[in-house]
Design an enzyme around this catalytic site. Structure first.
Site, short mmCIF file in Angstrom:
data_model
loop_
_atom_site.label_atom_id
_atom_site.label_comp_id
_atom_site.label_asym_id
_atom_site.label_seq_id
_atom_site.Cartn_x
_atom_site.Cartn_y
_atom_site.Cartn_z
NE ARG A 82 -7.77 -7.86 0.14
CZ ARG A 82 -7.29 -7.02 -0.77
NH1 ARG A 82 -6.28 -6.23 -0.48
NH2 ARG A 82 -7.82 -6.97 -1.98
CE LYS B 200 -4.45 -1.76 1.36
NZ LYS B 200 -5.48 -1.91 2.39
#
Ligand code: 8Y4
Length: 297
Positions: free
Chosen positions: A268, A234
């Site tokens: 995840r 991210k």
């Protein structure tokens, strides 16, 4: 104390059981033509290549994935919103193929009630909703499927959330959000034993807010519900390290490890093999495992 002592021992996902005695890996599979983050698009022109998807899913399972997260909507800010028909066309064949051909547990990354129902029929065992069942009819649809749900924190919508980073206190904001969504789930009869929580890293949060949430992740164990976290590749790693998406594996592993140390039950990730290695090293260092062998050397 084992990391998972606060949560139910296991959760039933259709015909699979998630065992929370150790941290689990959710592998990301984007069934979108415009995905840029996981390096591979499974599209050949306008159509999805199921053989390619199955190959990637099979690889993630061999590498140690416990869940395959299938999504057909891009949550990237500025992405064109997907229609319900498009989303169904993207995810249903993928879910069917992975559950039937590989027998794997699939979570469906969706906020759309119709997609939740169709995904359940296609074999999905878990609903992963970045909007935490706030779309019209989503609470009822999720309740009707009987599947476990992951409720993720996000203020606003993916398109607008980057402008909404003005919480006085991000921890209070996320706790109040969870309390409100848990109440909404209770009202439609979703059992607490069927709920997982996720603070929603990167969704409308500044670098400092993301770091605060991760530092304090263990405080979210107070709900006695499984914690899922998504930090893989991210943009906080872009800000922290000045790295492009393709160069974020070391940073992603550090974030996943810090999450696991603070009680994350599911991570995840894009990079399943590396994350599974990290978890195995973590487990070897937990509560005396392997001490005998060490002493003999
Ligand atoms: C590079 C890598 C650039 C990743 C962007 C991204 C989460 C999630 C997403 C999460 C849960 C993403 C569907 C965003 N993030 N579901 N979904 N938790 N439960 N962006 O953090 O990976 S999509």
């Amino acid at each position: 104390m084992p990391h998972s002592s606060f949560v139910p021992a296991a959760v039933n996902c259709a015909n699979h059981e998630l065992d929370f005695s150790r941290p689990l890996v959710m592998g990301i599979l984007n069934a979108t033509p415009d995905s840029f983050s996981d390096g591979g698009s499974y599209y050949q022109g306008a159509s999805l290549d199921i053989a390619l998807v199955l190959q990637r899913a099979r690889q993630m399972l061999v590498e140690g994935a416990n869940i395959i997260d299938v999504g057909g909507e891009s949550t990237r800010p500025g992405a064109t919103p997907v229609t319900q028909t498009e989303e169904l066309d993207r995810v249903v064949p993928v879910i069917e193929a992975i559950t039937k051909e590989l027998g794997a547990l699939v979570s469906v990354d969706t906020s759309c009630p119709v997609v939740m129902r169709e995904a359940e029929s296609a074999g999905a065992g878990l609903i992963n909703d970045v909007r935490a069942l706030r779309r019209d009819g989503a609470l009822q649809a999720a309740a009707q499927t009987g599947l476990p749900v992951c409720l993720m924190h996000m203020r606003g919508e993916p398109g607008t959330m980057t402008r909404q980073q003005t919480y006085p206190d991000v921890l209070t904001e996320v706790h109040e959000f969870f309390a409100q969504r848990l109440q909404a789930c209770a009202e439609v009869g979703i059992a607490p034993g069927n709920i997982m929580l996720d603070p929603g890293f990167g969704f409308g949060k500044s670098l400092e807010q993301n770091l605060t949430l991760l530092r304090h992740l263990a405080e979210f164990q107070r709900y006695r519900l499984p914690l899922l976290v998504g930090l893989s590749r991210k943009s906080l790693l872009g800000k922290l390290l000045g790295r492009e998406v393709s160069e974020r594996l070391p940073g992603s592993l550090a974030l996943a490890h810090e999450s696991v140390l603070r009680g994350a039950n599911i991570v995840r990730v894009h990079d399943v093999a590396a994350t599974a290695d990290m978890i195995n090293v973590h487990l070897a260092l937990q509560s005396g495992r392997g001490e005998k062998e060490t002493k003999q050397q």
